[in-house]
Design a protein around this motif. Structure first.
Motif, short mmCIF file in Angstrom:
data_model
loop_
_atom_site.label_atom_id
_atom_site.label_comp_id
_atom_site.label_asym_id
_atom_site.label_seq_id
_atom_site.Cartn_x
_atom_site.Cartn_y
_atom_site.Cartn_z
N ASP A 37 13.13 -2.85 -7.31
CA ASP A 37 13.16 -1.38 -7.39
C ASP A 37 13.42 -0.74 -6.03
O ASP A 37 13.11 0.43 -5.83
CB ASP A 37 11.86 -0.84 -7.97
N ALA A 38 14.00 -1.49 -5.12
CA ALA A 38 14.25 -0.97 -3.77
C ALA A 38 15.70 -1.21 -3.34
O ALA A 38 16.27 -2.27 -3.60
CB ALA A 38 13.31 -1.61 -2.76
N LEU A 39 16.27 -0.21 -2.70
CA LEU A 39 17.54 -0.36 -2.00
C LEU A 39 17.19 -0.63 -0.55
O LEU A 39 16.55 0.21 0.10
CB LEU A 39 18.39 0.89 -2.14
N VAL A 40 17.57 -1.77 -0.02
CA VAL A 40 17.13 -2.22 1.29
C VAL A 40 18.26 -2.11 2.31
O VAL A 40 19.37 -2.60 2.09
CB VAL A 40 16.62 -3.68 1.24
N TYR A 63 10.35 -10.77 1.34
CA TYR A 63 9.66 -10.05 0.26
C TYR A 63 10.40 -8.77 -0.12
O TYR A 63 10.65 -8.51 -1.31
CB TYR A 63 8.23 -9.73 0.71
N VAL A 64 10.78 -7.97 0.88
CA VAL A 64 11.44 -6.70 0.56
C VAL A 64 12.82 -6.92 -0.02
O VAL A 64 13.28 -6.15 -0.88
CB VAL A 64 11.52 -5.76 1.79
N ALA A 96 0.82 -1.21 0.00
CA ALA A 96 0.00 0.00 0.00
C ALA A 96 0.86 1.26 0.00
O ALA A 96 0.50 2.27 -0.62
CB ALA A 96 -0.93 0.01 1.21
N ALA A 97 1.99 1.22 0.69
CA ALA A 97 2.83 2.41 0.83
C ALA A 97 3.71 2.66 -0.39
O ALA A 97 3.97 3.81 -0.75
CB ALA A 97 3.71 2.27 2.07
N TRP A 98 4.17 1.60 -1.03
CA TRP A 98 5.17 1.74 -2.10
C TRP A 98 4.69 2.64 -3.24
O TRP A 98 5.45 3.51 -3.70
CB TRP A 98 5.56 0.36 -2.60
N PRO A 99 3.45 2.50 -3.73
CA PRO A 99 3.01 3.37 -4.82
C PRO A 99 2.90 4.84 -4.42
O PRO A 99 2.88 5.72 -5.29
CB PRO A 99 1.63 2.80 -5.20
N LEU A 100 2.79 5.12 -3.13
CA LEU A 100 2.64 6.50 -2.68
C LEU A 100 3.94 7.28 -2.75
O LEU A 100 3.93 8.51 -2.77
CB LEU A 100 2.12 6.53 -1.24
N LEU A 101 5.06 6.57 -2.82
CA LEU A 101 6.36 7.22 -2.78
C LEU A 101 6.80 7.71 -4.16
O LEU A 101 6.60 7.05 -5.17
CB LEU A 101 7.41 6.24 -2.26
N ARG A 107 14.08 3.17 -5.90
CA ARG A 107 15.00 3.55 -6.97
C ARG A 107 14.28 4.36 -8.04
O ARG A 107 13.11 4.12 -8.33
CB ARG A 107 15.62 2.31 -7.60
N SER A 108 14.98 5.30 -8.64
CA SER A 108 14.40 6.13 -9.69
C SER A 108 14.01 5.27 -10.89
O SER A 108 14.72 4.31 -11.24
CB SER A 108 15.39 7.20 -10.13
N THR A 109 12.92 5.63 -11.51
CA THR A 109 12.49 4.94 -12.71
C THR A 109 13.30 5.43 -13.89
O THR A 109 13.35 6.65 -14.14
CB THR A 109 10.99 5.21 -12.97
N PRO A 110 13.97 4.55 -14.64
CA PRO A 110 14.77 4.99 -15.76
C PRO A 110 13.93 5.72 -16.79
O PRO A 110 12.78 5.35 -17.05
CB PRO A 110 15.35 3.68 -16.34
N ALA A 111 14.48 6.76 -17.37
CA ALA A 111 13.78 7.51 -18.40
C ALA A 111 13.63 6.64 -19.65
O ALA A 111 14.57 5.93 -20.03
CB ALA A 111 14.52 8.78 -18.73
#
Length: 219
Positions: free
Chosen positions: A196-199, A190-191, A149-154, A214-218
């Motif tokens: 797409d995460a630096l843990v 899971y994490v 739930a939180a991940w898309p909010l970031l 992590r930033s989404t590549p252009a």
């Protein structure tokens, strides 16, 4: 570092850290409610992470915790004048106390808001990609759902903080098959598989996990 050296260093840091009166009062209030709160070292890290989340003209943070009075003071201190904080908890009494705490500390109402709702029910209605930091203190059984739930909010490079999610390391004991341990172990696995995460996992509280989006590549 030996256990003795770790305890000595922790005691030194804690003993030489100034605690504002409003923070001391918030800790006392949380104690009366029987709520778990971050220690001084963890709180300082929260403030630092919040300060780093401020980019451009504003920054948004979310705190999902019954101890919003304590956690919120650290986050607001880091966010500065350009940041705003959303606190989510279904217990109106907790939020009432946190509101009093923030006001007493000199934060104007426009800097914070409260959503007296169940987190997993309300987070899906918040704007995706609009927050730079989300803090969650959740039951182990809710951890995976909270992460999703939180991940898309970031926004890109946003930070998700999972407090006390490693259960003092009992996840390493394969003989522990109780519901909380199994759920926390599954969330940790899971994490660690999120591409797409630096843990980062830290021995703070009962074990803190910090995920940086992590930033989404252009294209």
């Amino acid at each position: 570092m030996s256990d003795t050296a770790f305890r000595t260093l922790s005691s030194y840091i804690t003993g030489t850290t100034d605690t504002p009166p409003e923070l001391a009062d918030a800790r006392s209030d949380a104690g009366e409610f029987g709520l778990s709160v971050p220690d001084e070292i963890t709180g300082s890290l929260l403030a630092t992470l919040a300060a780093g989340a401020v980019t451009g003209d504003s920054a948004g943070a979310i705190a999902v915790t019954p101890a919003a009075g304590v956690v919120g003071l650290y986050l607001l201190a880091g966010l500065g004048e350009r940041g705003h904080l959303t606190c989510i908890d279904p217990e109106a009494e907790h939020q009432k106390q946190a509101r009093t705490t923030f006001t007493s500390a000199g934060y104007r109402p426009g800097r914070f808001r409260f959503l007296p709702s169940r987190p997993l029910e309300v987070m899906g209605r918040l704007a995706q990609g609009s927050y730079q930091l989300v803090y969650g203190d959740m039951r182990p059984s809710d951890l995976k759902a909270f992460i999703n739930a939180a991940w898309p909010l970031l926004s890109d490079n946003g930070i998700l903080i999972l407090a006390d999610c490693l259960l003092d390391g009992t996840l390493a004991d394969d003989t522990r098959r109780d519901r909380d341990t199994v759920a926390a172990r599954e969330a940790d696995e899971y994490v660690r598989q999120m591409e797409d995460a630096l843990v980062t996992r830290l021995p703070l509280g009962a074990g803190m996990t910090i995920l940086t989006k992590r930033s989404t590549p252009a294209s």
